[in-house]
Motif scaffolding. Structure first.
Motif, mmCIF file in Angstrom:
data_model
loop_
_atom_site.group_PDB
_atom_site.id
_atom_site.type_symbol
_atom_site.label_atom_id
_atom_site.label_comp_id
_atom_site.label_asym_id
_atom_site.label_seq_id
_atom_site.Cartn_x
_atom_site.Cartn_y
_atom_site.Cartn_z
ATOM 1 N N ARG A 41 -3.900 15.465 0.355
ATOM 2 C CA ARG A 41 -3.293 14.135 0.323
ATOM 3 C C ARG A 41 -2.344 14.102 -0.874
ATOM 4 O O ARG A 41 -2.790 14.134 -2.021
ATOM 5 N N PRO A 47 0.760 12.373 -3.034
ATOM 6 C CA PRO A 47 1.489 11.124 -3.271
ATOM 7 C C PRO A 47 2.983 11.287 -3.029
ATOM 8 O O PRO A 47 3.559 12.355 -3.247
ATOM 9 N N SER A 104 -1.876 5.936 4.687
ATOM 10 C CA SER A 104 -1.873 5.000 3.582
ATOM 11 C C SER A 104 -2.889 5.427 2.527
ATOM 12 O O SER A 104 -3.896 6.055 2.831
ATOM 13 N N GLU A 105 -2.576 5.087 1.296
ATOM 14 C CA GLU A 105 -3.397 5.526 0.171
ATOM 15 C C GLU A 105 -4.855 5.108 0.304
ATOM 16 O O GLU A 105 -5.770 5.844 -0.070
ATOM 17 N N THR A 146 8.388 5.429 -3.960
ATOM 18 C CA THR A 146 7.137 5.414 -3.211
ATOM 19 C C THR A 146 7.266 4.447 -2.032
ATOM 20 O O THR A 146 7.449 3.242 -2.247
ATOM 21 N N GLU A 193 0.818 -1.211 0.000
ATOM 22 C CA GLU A 193 0.000 0.000 0.000
ATOM 23 C C GLU A 193 0.851 1.260 0.000
ATOM 24 O O GLU A 193 1.608 1.509 0.937
ATOM 25 N N GLN A 219 0.975 8.280 1.525
ATOM 26 C CA GLN A 219 0.761 9.661 1.091
ATOM 27 C C GLN A 219 1.145 10.599 2.228
ATOM 28 O O GLN A 219 1.079 10.234 3.408
#
Length: 322
Positions: free
Chosen positions: A258, A260, A243-244, A265, A162, A165
């Motif tokens: 939010r 990214p 978490s996204e 990542t 996952e 962000q």
């Protein structure tokens, strides 16, 4: 109260004869008489009037019969609640807002006939012990946290990487950014009061901070997500990681962002942890569903995750306890 005697009483009341009740229970007529007599002694009343043609309920027996039937139904429900294949599937999701709770909701949507008991255990150590002992059927965790191997007979299947962000208020320097790199956050304060020492998520964020020079601050009481977002919304310096797939709701005036994280990542690696010999049929269905629904795998250098973490981009073999 001895439920065997209660069951015998109900059989005799429904049959109207002790001999016929004995046949249905595969015992002798004498055994039926003894069980009913013991129940009558315990209750202090006569339940039957005996006659050459059978047994007739007394007024007390008529009053007791519906309650006796209710006791037997309660016994069956109690047994079903812990019988594999009959009882609900017990799964720990850490938190009901976590992405793993969403995975479980998706599974239930695809298998609406499956009964679920959703647990929220705190530490991985507690969750692994519960899986090992059969208290729960499965847990979603990041494994293998340093110093906490899986118990013998327990298996972990990677099911979700996952992405993280950055969550900020509108006055934060990166509030308008389309994306940020972990390196850009070096020296900036990331506030995460729920990061308690000894948890797998604290171990994850400690290693993330060390890898990119971040300041992950766990100081202060944890009043929950709402209080955290209230503080972040009004700060020009604080940010936090989410978490996204974590669902968030906040007042319109907060204007939270939010953002990214890219290059790389950071991904949080979720695994389904279960005993290899657990016979619950819904557990196999859950594992198959999660494996089939797994997202496309990211690979290095696109992603970052701790070296100790078992993740979906690995060799595809389950991690087992030793």
């Amino acid at each position: 109260m001895e439920l065997t005697a209660v069951r015998t009483f109900v059989a005799a009341a429904e049959a109207g004869q002790f001999q016929e009740a004995a046949g249905s229970l595969s015992i002798t007529q004498q055994a039926v008489s003894k069980r009913v007599a013991a129940l009558e002694k315990e209750l202090g009343v006569r339940l039957f009037t005996r006659a050459p043609r059978g047994a007739r309920l007394t007024i007390d027996g008529q009053a007791f019969l519906p309650h006796a039937r209710a006791l037997l139904r309660a016994e069956e429900r109690a047994a079903a609640s812990v019988r594999p294949g009959r009882r609900p599937l017990r799964v720990d999701v850490i938190g009901r807002r976590a992405a793993t709770a969403g995975l479980l909701r998706d599974f239930h949507g695809a298998h609406p006939g499956t009964d679920l008991d959703v647990m929220t255990l705190y530490s991985a150590e507690e969750a692994f012990a519960a899986v090992r002992d059969g208290t729960i059927d499965a847990t979603f965790r990041a494994v293998t946290m340093p110093g906490l191997p899986l118990p013998e007979g327990v298996e972990a299947t990677p099911v979700l990487d996952e992405p993280l962000q950055l969550v900020t208020g509108p006055a934060h320097p990166y509030a308008a950014a389309d994306a940020v790199t972990p390196a850009q956050l070096a020296g900036r304060r990331i506030w995460m009061p729920a990061n308690r020492s000894g948890t797998e998520w604290a171990a994850y964020y400690d290693e993330l901070a060390a890898a990119f020079g971040l300041t992950v601050d766990a100081i202060g009481p944890d009043f929950g997500v709402e209080a955290l977002l209230d503080t972040i919304a009004n700060s020009a310096t604080l940010g936090t990681f989410m978490s996204e797939r974590t669902p968030l709701v906040w007042p319109a005036g907060h204007d939270l962002r939010r953002i990214p994280l890219r290059d790389p990542t950071p991904v949080y690696p979720h695994c389904l942890v279960r005993r290899t010999d657990n016979p619950h049929p819904a557990l196999t269905a859950l594992r198959d569903h999660l494996t089939a629904a797994a997202r496309p795998r990211l690979t290095a250098p696109e992603i970052w995750t701790p070296a100790w973490a078992l993740r979906a981009a690995g060799p595809g073999r389950p991690q087992q306890g030793n």
